[in-house]
Design an enzyme around this catalytic site. Structure first.
Site, PDB file in Angstrom:
ATOM      1  N   LYS A  37     -16.015  -7.266   2.145  1.00 10.06           N
ATOM      2  CA  LYS A  37     -15.975  -5.558   1.780  1.00 10.06           C
ATOM      3  C   LYS A  37     -15.813  -5.324   0.616  1.00 10.06           C
ATOM      4  O   LYS A  37     -15.775  -5.753  -0.094  1.00 10.06           O
ATOM      5  CB  LYS A  37     -14.533  -5.303   1.776  1.00 10.06           C
ATOM      6  CG  LYS A  37     -13.846  -4.016   1.216  1.00 10.06           C
ATOM      7  CD  LYS A  37     -12.670  -3.965   1.631  1.00 10.06           C
ATOM      8  CE  LYS A  37     -12.289  -2.431   0.943  1.00 10.06           C
ATOM      9  NZ  LYS A  37     -11.078  -2.147   1.025  1.00 10.06           N
ATOM     10  N   GLY A  73      -3.117   2.971  -2.516  1.00  8.62           N
ATOM     11  CA  GLY A  73      -1.853   2.569  -2.053  1.00  8.62           C
ATOM     12  C   GLY A  73      -0.854   4.192  -2.767  1.00  8.62           C
ATOM     13  O   GLY A  73       0.766   4.174  -2.516  1.00  8.62           O
ATOM     14  N   ALA A 112      -7.413   3.355   2.927  1.00  5.82           N
ATOM     15  CA  ALA A 112      -6.828   4.229   1.812  1.00  5.82           C
ATOM     16  C   ALA A 112      -5.936   5.219   2.258  1.00  5.82           C
ATOM     17  O   ALA A 112      -6.547   5.469   2.941  1.00  5.82           O
ATOM     18  CB  ALA A 112      -7.364   4.016   0.648  1.00  5.82           C
ATOM     19  N   GLY A 113      -4.465   4.949   1.654  1.00 11.07           N
ATOM     20  CA  GLY A 113      -3.751   6.565   1.885  1.00 11.07           C
ATOM     21  C   GLY A 113      -3.419   6.657   3.419  1.00 11.07           C
ATOM     22  O   GLY A 113      -2.364   7.590   3.255  1.00 11.07           O
ATOM     23  N   ASN A 135      -2.754  -2.090   4.016  1.00 10.45           N
ATOM     24  CA  ASN A 135      -2.062  -2.598   3.300  1.00 10.45           C
ATOM     25  C   ASN A 135      -1.063  -2.683   2.885  1.00 10.45           C
ATOM     26  O   ASN A 135       0.168  -2.970   3.165  1.00 10.45           O
ATOM     27  CB  ASN A 135      -3.229  -3.102   1.859  1.00 10.45           C
ATOM     28  CG  ASN A 135      -2.473  -4.605   1.713  1.00 10.45           C
ATOM     29  OD1 ASN A 135      -3.288  -4.869  -0.042  1.00 10.45           O
ATOM     30  ND2 ASN A 135      -1.695  -5.262   1.346  1.00 10.45           N
ATOM     31  N   THR A 136      -0.378  -1.483   2.078  1.00  5.92           N
ATOM     32  CA  THR A 136       0.781  -1.335   1.058  1.00  5.92           C
ATOM     33  C   THR A 136       1.749  -0.877   2.177  1.00  5.92           C
ATOM     34  O   THR A 136       2.935  -0.716   2.264  1.00  5.92           O
ATOM     35  CB  THR A 136      -0.063   0.306  -0.151  1.00  5.92           C
ATOM     36  OG1 THR A 136      -1.634  -0.145  -0.599  1.00  5.92           O
ATOM     37  CG2 THR A 136       1.255   0.417  -0.293  1.00  5.92           C
TER      38      THR A 136
END
Length: 263
Positions: free
Chosen positions: A104, A165, A191-192, A213-214
Site C-alpha cells: 500500500k 482517523g 480513511a474516514g 483501522n481507527t
C-alpha cells in the site's frame, strides 16, 4: 457466510480474497488486542506501517508473533512518508525483509490533514510499478487522479472518504461513485470511516472493499466493532449486488387493494 458473499471473491492483482474488509494494525493498545480484533473482523488482509510497527527485528516484540503471515496477507504501507523517494525506499526494504510484493502506497502532504501529495504519489507509483510491485494506492477522492493512478499500473485505487482517523464518514459519496463507475481495478474506500453505517454506505455505492483501522482500534470495544464492520461490509455489498428500490415522490402501498371486500 451468506452463499452470495461466498461466491463473490475480491481479486486485487494476483491475490484473491473472500473478505472485502481490510483492517489496519495501528492504534491498538497492544498486540493481543490487535490479534483479537483482526480475528473478529474475519479480514484476510492487514496493513502494517513499516516505519512504525516492528515486523523485521526478531529480537523485539513483533507484530508477526501475533498476526500469522500464513493466515493473513500482510500489506506493508508507507505511512509517515512525505515524498516519493522515502516511500519507494521503505517498500523496497519491506520486500527485502519479508518478500512482500503487494503493498500500500501513501505519500502524505502534511501532518495536519494527512491528505495525499498527489504529485509525489504518482511519482512513487510509477517507480514501484516499474520495479515489479503490485501497488494499492491511497489518494484523494478526485476521479481524474484515480484514473491516472490506474493508468500508471496500480492494482487498486484507494480514495479517502475523509481525512485519516477523522471518523467523519463519506464526505463526497458522488465522487466515490464516479471513481467506481470509471475504474477497471478494485476501488477500496480508505480513511474516514467512523462506524458501521459508513462502511455499509461505501459498499452500497459500489466500492469493492473498505480499509478500516481507527474506527475499530479506538472503539471502547474493538472486538465488537470489528464484528460490526465485518457485517456492515457484507450487508453493503449484498445491497449493491441486489440493487435498491426506486425512490418515489409519494407513498406506494405495500399490499394490493384489488380483490378485497369493503364495508
Amino acid at each position: 457466510m451468506n452463499e452470495r458473499i461466498a461466491q463473490d471473491p475480491l481479486t486485487i492483482g494476483s491475490h484473491t480474497f473472500r473478505s472485502r474488509l481490510i483492517v489496519g494494525s495501528g492504534k491498538y493498545k497492544d498486540f493481543p488486542t490487535t490479534k483479537a480484533a483482526t480475528e473478529a473482523s474475519e479480514a484476510e488482509m492487514i496493513t502494517v506501517a513499516v516505519r512504525r510497527v516492528n515486523i523485521t527485528d526478531a529480537g523485539k516484540e513483533n507484530l508477526l508473533d501475533y498476526i500469522d503471515p500464513k493466515r493473513y496477507t500482510i500489506l506493508p504501507n508507507t505511512a509517515g512518508c512525505f515524498n516519493a523517494e522515502d516511500a519507494v525506499r521503505t517498500l523496497r526494504l519491506a520486500r527485502e525483509a519479508g518478500g512482500w510484493n503487494l503493498v500500500k502506497l501513501e505519500v502524505l502532504g502534511d501532518t495536519e490533514t494527512l491528505y495525499p501529495n498527489v504529485v509525489e504519489t504518482i511519482k512513487a507509483a510509477e517507480a514501484l510499478v516499474a520495479d515489479g510491485f503490485e501497488v494499492m494506492v491511497y489518494t484523494n477522492d478526485d476521479p481524474i487522479v484515480a484514473t491516472r493512478l490506474e493508468e500508471v499500473g496500480c492494482v487498486a485505487v484507494m480514495p479517502l472518504g475523509n481525512p485519516i482517523g477523522s471518523g467523519r464518514g463519506l464526505a463526497n459519496p458522488f465522487n466515490i461513485h464516479v471513481i467506481k463507475q470509471r475504474a477497471k481495478v478494485p476501488i477500496v474506500v480508505d480513511a474516514g470511516i467512523g462506524t458501521a453505517s459508513d462502511a455499509a454506505k461505501a459498499m452500497e455505492l459500489g466500492a469493492d472493499a473498505c480499509l478500516i483501522n481507527t474506527a475499530i482500534a479506538e472503539s471502547p470495544d474493538p472486538l465488537l466493532m470489528a464484528r460490526a464492520m465485518r457485517d456492515a461490509v457484507r450487508a453493503g455489498r449484498l445491497a449493491h449486488l441486489a440493487g435498491r428500490m426506486p425512490k418515489r415522490s409519494f407513498a406506494s402501498a405495500s399490499s394490493p387493494t384489488d380483490g378485497y371486500f369493503w364495508s
